[in-house]
Design a protein around this motif. Structure first.
Motif, PDB file in Angstrom:
ATOM      1  N   THR A  49       0.839  -1.191   0.000  1.00  0.00           N
ATOM      2  CA  THR A  49       0.000   0.000   0.000  1.00  0.00           C
ATOM      3  C   THR A  49       0.879   1.249   0.000  1.00  0.00           C
ATOM      4  O   THR A  49       2.022   1.220   0.474  1.00  0.00           O
ATOM      5  CB  THR A  49      -0.958   0.015   1.206  1.00  0.00           C
ATOM      6  OG1 THR A  49      -1.749   1.206   1.176  1.00  0.00           O
ATOM      7  CG2 THR A  49      -0.203  -0.037   2.522  1.00  0.00           C
ATOM      8  N   ILE A  50       0.338   2.337  -0.540  1.00  0.00           N
ATOM      9  CA  ILE A  50       1.072   3.604  -0.591  1.00  0.00           C
ATOM     10  C   ILE A  50       0.120   4.743  -0.268  1.00  0.00           C
ATOM     11  O   ILE A  50      -1.019   4.766  -0.743  1.00  0.00           O
ATOM     12  CB  ILE A  50       1.730   3.779  -1.982  1.00  0.00           C
ATOM     13  CG1 ILE A  50       2.636   5.005  -2.014  1.00  0.00           C
ATOM     14  CG2 ILE A  50       0.698   3.827  -3.101  1.00  0.00           C
ATOM     15  CD1 ILE A  50       3.561   5.033  -3.243  1.00  0.00           C
ATOM     16  N   GLY A  51       0.555   5.661   0.566  1.00  0.00           N
ATOM     17  CA  GLY A  51      -0.279   6.775   0.977  1.00  0.00           C
ATOM     18  C   GLY A  51      -0.470   7.791  -0.134  1.00  0.00           C
ATOM     19  O   GLY A  51       0.155   7.722  -1.197  1.00  0.00           O
ATOM     20  N   TRP A  52      -1.309   8.776   0.118  1.00  0.00           N
ATOM     21  CA  TRP A  52      -1.686   9.735  -0.908  1.00  0.00           C
ATOM     22  C   TRP A  52      -0.499  10.487  -1.482  1.00  0.00           C
ATOM     23  O   TRP A  52      -0.489  10.808  -2.668  1.00  0.00           O
ATOM     24  CB  TRP A  52      -2.701  10.736  -0.333  1.00  0.00           C
ATOM     25  CG  TRP A  52      -2.117  11.643   0.695  1.00  0.00           C
ATOM     26  CD1 TRP A  52      -1.985  11.409   2.032  1.00  0.00           C
ATOM     27  CD2 TRP A  52      -1.552  12.948   0.455  1.00  0.00           C
ATOM     28  NE1 TRP A  52      -1.371  12.472   2.637  1.00  0.00           N
ATOM     29  CE2 TRP A  52      -1.110  13.427   1.697  1.00  0.00           C
ATOM     30  CE3 TRP A  52      -1.397  13.730  -0.681  1.00  0.00           C
ATOM     31  CZ2 TRP A  52      -0.498  14.664   1.832  1.00  0.00           C
ATOM     32  CZ3 TRP A  52      -0.795  14.972  -0.556  1.00  0.00           C
ATOM     33  CH2 TRP A  52      -0.356  15.429   0.691  1.00  0.00           C
ATOM     34  N   SER A  53       0.507  10.781  -0.669  1.00  0.00           N
ATOM     35  CA  SER A  53       1.650  11.563  -1.138  1.00  0.00           C
ATOM     36  C   SER A  53       2.743  10.696  -1.748  1.00  0.00           C
ATOM     37  O   SER A  53       3.649  11.221  -2.407  1.00  0.00           O
ATOM     38  CB  SER A  53       2.241  12.365   0.007  1.00  0.00           C
ATOM     39  OG  SER A  53       2.858  11.496   0.935  1.00  0.00           O
ATOM     40  N   GLY A  54       2.668   9.390  -1.500  1.00  0.00           N
ATOM     41  CA  GLY A  54       3.729   8.501  -1.948  1.00  0.00           C
ATOM     42  C   GLY A  54       4.841   8.330  -0.935  1.00  0.00           C
ATOM     43  O   GLY A  54       5.742   7.515  -1.127  1.00  0.00           O
ATOM     44  N   ARG A  55       4.799   9.077   0.136  1.00  0.00           N
ATOM     45  CA  ARG A  55       5.867   9.042   1.128  1.00  0.00           C
ATOM     46  C   ARG A  55       5.795   7.790   2.008  1.00  0.00           C
ATOM     47  O   ARG A  55       6.809   7.251   2.417  1.00  0.00           O
ATOM     48  CB  ARG A  55       5.802  10.291   1.994  1.00  0.00           C
ATOM     49  CG  ARG A  55       6.929  10.441   2.996  1.00  0.00           C
ATOM     50  CD  ARG A  55       6.795  11.758   3.709  1.00  0.00           C
ATOM     51  NE  ARG A  55       5.482  11.896   4.344  1.00  0.00           N
ATOM     52  CZ  ARG A  55       4.905  13.059   4.609  1.00  0.00           C
ATOM     53  NH1 ARG A  55       5.494  14.185   4.301  1.00  0.00           N
ATOM     54  NH2 ARG A  55       3.725  13.104   5.205  1.00  0.00           N
ATOM     55  N   ALA A 101      -6.938   8.294   2.809  1.00  0.00           N
ATOM     56  CA  ALA A 101      -5.710   8.913   2.310  1.00  0.00           C
ATOM     57  C   ALA A 101      -4.471   8.194   2.811  1.00  0.00           C
ATOM     58  O   ALA A 101      -3.372   8.402   2.285  1.00  0.00           O
ATOM     59  CB  ALA A 101      -5.653  10.375   2.727  1.00  0.00           C
ATOM     60  N   PHE A 102      -4.651   7.317   3.808  1.00  0.00           N
ATOM     61  CA  PHE A 102      -3.518   6.750   4.525  1.00  0.00           C
ATOM     62  C   PHE A 102      -3.393   5.257   4.262  1.00  0.00           C
ATOM     63  O   PHE A 102      -4.372   4.562   4.001  1.00  0.00           O
ATOM     64  CB  PHE A 102      -3.653   7.048   6.012  1.00  0.00           C
ATOM     65  CG  PHE A 102      -3.821   8.514   6.288  1.00  0.00           C
ATOM     66  CD1 PHE A 102      -5.049   9.032   6.657  1.00  0.00           C
ATOM     67  CD2 PHE A 102      -2.751   9.378   6.140  1.00  0.00           C
ATOM     68  CE1 PHE A 102      -5.210  10.383   6.886  1.00  0.00           C
ATOM     69  CE2 PHE A 102      -2.897  10.734   6.363  1.00  0.00           C
ATOM     70  CZ  PHE A 102      -4.135  11.240   6.735  1.00  0.00           C
ATOM     71  N   ILE A 103      -2.174   4.768   4.397  1.00  0.00           N
ATOM     72  CA  ILE A 103      -1.910   3.379   4.102  1.00  0.00           C
ATOM     73  C   ILE A 103      -2.744   2.458   4.985  1.00  0.00           C
ATOM     74  O   ILE A 103      -2.978   2.738   6.156  1.00  0.00           O
ATOM     75  CB  ILE A 103      -0.416   3.041   4.243  1.00  0.00           C
ATOM     76  CG1 ILE A 103       0.100   3.359   5.653  1.00  0.00           C
ATOM     77  CG2 ILE A 103       0.396   3.793   3.201  1.00  0.00           C
ATOM     78  CD1 ILE A 103       1.523   2.892   5.899  1.00  0.00           C
ATOM     79  N   SER A 104      -3.179   1.368   4.400  1.00  0.00           N
ATOM     80  CA  SER A 104      -3.993   0.400   5.109  1.00  0.00           C
ATOM     81  C   SER A 104      -3.845  -0.961   4.456  1.00  0.00           C
ATOM     82  O   SER A 104      -3.801  -1.059   3.232  1.00  0.00           O
ATOM     83  CB  SER A 104      -5.466   0.810   5.108  1.00  0.00           C
ATOM     84  OG  SER A 104      -6.278  -0.206   5.669  1.00  0.00           O
TER      85      SER A 104
END
Length: 123
Positions: A49-55, A101-104
């Protein structure tokens, strides 16, 4: 919202493949994205999984160090680079997105799913 997958195919053990998922939604950059897979006769499982910003990213232990998830918000695309593939990686791979928006790692965190792409690793 549509998630259109591409890539995958057949590769020998130790080889590499890439998957791509194009999202038809201008709000793509607001959402986390993920990859899941379903092996024959098994339930679908989390891969990355990857968060909205890619960070922020997270990986299943079984693929950590071999797979890399990335995203290009300007192209509304999320990708999965798979290296050192094993026969146990053989599965139908799905991209997923939306809702958070967050990794899950939870399937319930994603509203939209791609059509699935076959990855076969065998000699």
């Amino acid at each position: 919202v549509q998630l259109l997958q591409s890539g995958g195919g057949w590769v020998q053990p130790g080889g590499s493949l890439s998957l791509s998922c194009k999202v038809s939604n201008r709000y793509f950059g607001n959402y986390a994205m993920a990859w899941f897979r379903a092996a024959p006769g098994k339930e679908r499982e989390f891969v990355a999984t990857i968060g909205w910003s890619g960070r922020d990213t997270d990986y299943a232990d079984s693929v950590k160090g071999r797979f890399t998830i990335s995203r290009d918000n300007s192209e509304e695309t999320v990708s999965l680079r798979m290296n050192r593939l094993k026969p146990g990686d053989t599965a139908l791979y799905y991209c997923a997105g939306g809702k958070t928006a967050f990794i899950s790692r939870a399937e319930e965190s994603y509203d939209y799913w791609g059509q699935g792409t076959q990855v076969t690793v065998s000699s």
